[in-house]
Design a protein around this motif. Structure first.
Motif, PDB file in Angstrom:
ATOM      1  N   MET A   1      -3.049  10.065  16.271  1.00 36.39           N
ATOM      2  CA  MET A   1      -3.287   9.316  15.132  1.00 36.39           C
ATOM      3  C   MET A   1      -2.254   9.656  14.003  1.00 36.39           C
ATOM      4  N   LEU A   2      -2.416  10.591  13.220  1.00 37.17           N
ATOM      5  CA  LEU A   2      -1.310  11.414  12.200  1.00 37.17           C
ATOM      6  C   LEU A   2      -0.013  10.552  12.584  1.00 37.17           C
ATOM      7  N   LYS A   3       0.328  10.680  13.927  1.00 38.61           N
ATOM      8  CA  LYS A   3       1.736  10.478  13.613  1.00 38.61           C
ATOM      9  C   LYS A   3       1.851   9.024  13.969  1.00 38.61           C
ATOM     10  N   GLU A   4       0.909   8.196  13.769  1.00 32.51           N
ATOM     11  CA  GLU A   4       1.084   6.728  14.154  1.00 32.51           C
ATOM     12  C   GLU A   4       1.082   6.647  12.399  1.00 32.51           C
ATOM     13  N   LYS A   5       0.506   7.289  11.910  1.00 34.05           N
ATOM     14  CA  LYS A   5       0.374   6.217   9.662  1.00 34.05           C
ATOM     15  C   LYS A   5       1.473   6.936   9.546  1.00 34.05           C
TER      16      LYS A   5
ATOM     17  N   PHE B   1     -13.628   9.837  11.198  1.00 29.06           N
ATOM     18  CA  PHE B   1     -12.833   9.797   9.342  1.00 29.06           C
ATOM     19  C   PHE B   1     -11.504  10.551   9.685  1.00 29.06           C
ATOM     20  N   TYR B   2     -11.161  10.621  10.399  1.00 28.16           N
ATOM     21  CA  TYR B   2      -9.365  10.996  10.489  1.00 28.16           C
ATOM     22  C   TYR B   2      -8.650   9.839   9.887  1.00 28.16           C
ATOM     23  N   ALA B   3      -8.630   8.672   9.978  1.00 30.21           N
ATOM     24  CA  ALA B   3      -7.904   7.457   9.579  1.00 30.21           C
ATOM     25  C   ALA B   3      -8.127   7.434   7.941  1.00 30.21           C
ATOM     26  N   GLU B   4      -8.864   7.556   7.634  1.00 29.87           N
ATOM     27  CA  GLU B   4      -9.397   7.172   6.317  1.00 29.87           C
ATOM     28  C   GLU B   4      -9.233   8.510   5.523  1.00 29.87           C
TER      29      GLU B   4
END
Length: 162
Positions: A52-56, A148-151
């Motif tokens: 998820m971190l990589k995508e963002k 809550f990772y994305a947020e």
């Protein structure tokens, strides 16, 4: 007498050559022995977070360096106590370092799971927090809460890009 000395000299020579051959064989065997096996760089939880971190970060043109030793991005400035302070950072790592396209460090990121609850872990966490404060780089702590990772990541990236 001559033959006795000759016999002793030959015996000494045999022992020396035998020891050298044993040492060479031992060295050869040690060179062939590698007691290592590969393992995953990230735990399962860290990898789920990383994806998820990589995508963002890709969307924001930011780079991620996982599991970076503190000694790789810090230098000890106290020359008289270099060994003491180096000892505190040489075996510690940060889960992720966030960099710009030129690999300039913008932030550190720690994914905090239940292993961070022990007194020793909290002491290490406080040390890392203090180091990042001293080098004037933010250190974000994100609890292991996949919902809550994305947020949390969005908030961090917004802070970094302001």
């Amino acid at each position: 007498m001559f033959y006795t000395l000759l016999a002793v000299a030959i015996a000494v020579l045999v022992v020396i050559l035998s020891n050298r051959m044993n040492a060479a064989e031992k060295a050869r065997n040690e060179q062939e022995y590698y007691p290592y096996a590969k393992k995953y760089l990230l735990s399962a939880a860290e990898y789920r977070f990383y994806k998820m971190l990589k995508e963002k970060c890709d969307e924001a043109d930011l780079l991620i360096c996982p599991k970076v030793r503190m000694e790789d991005f810090l230098t000890v400035t106290d020359a008289q106590n270099r060994a003491k302070y180096r000892g505190r950072i040489k075996s510690r790592h940060i889960d992720f370092i966030i960099c710009n396209a030129d690999l300039v460090m913008l932030a550190g990121l720690e994914l905090d799971d239940s292993s961070h609850n022990s007194a020793k872990a909290q002491e290490i966490d406080q040390f890392k927090d203090n180091v990042f404060q001293a080098i004037d780089v933010p250190l974000y702590r994100i609890p292991v809460e996949p919902n809550f990772y994305a947020e949390r990541i969005d908030e961090m990236i917004a802070d970094l890009l302001d």
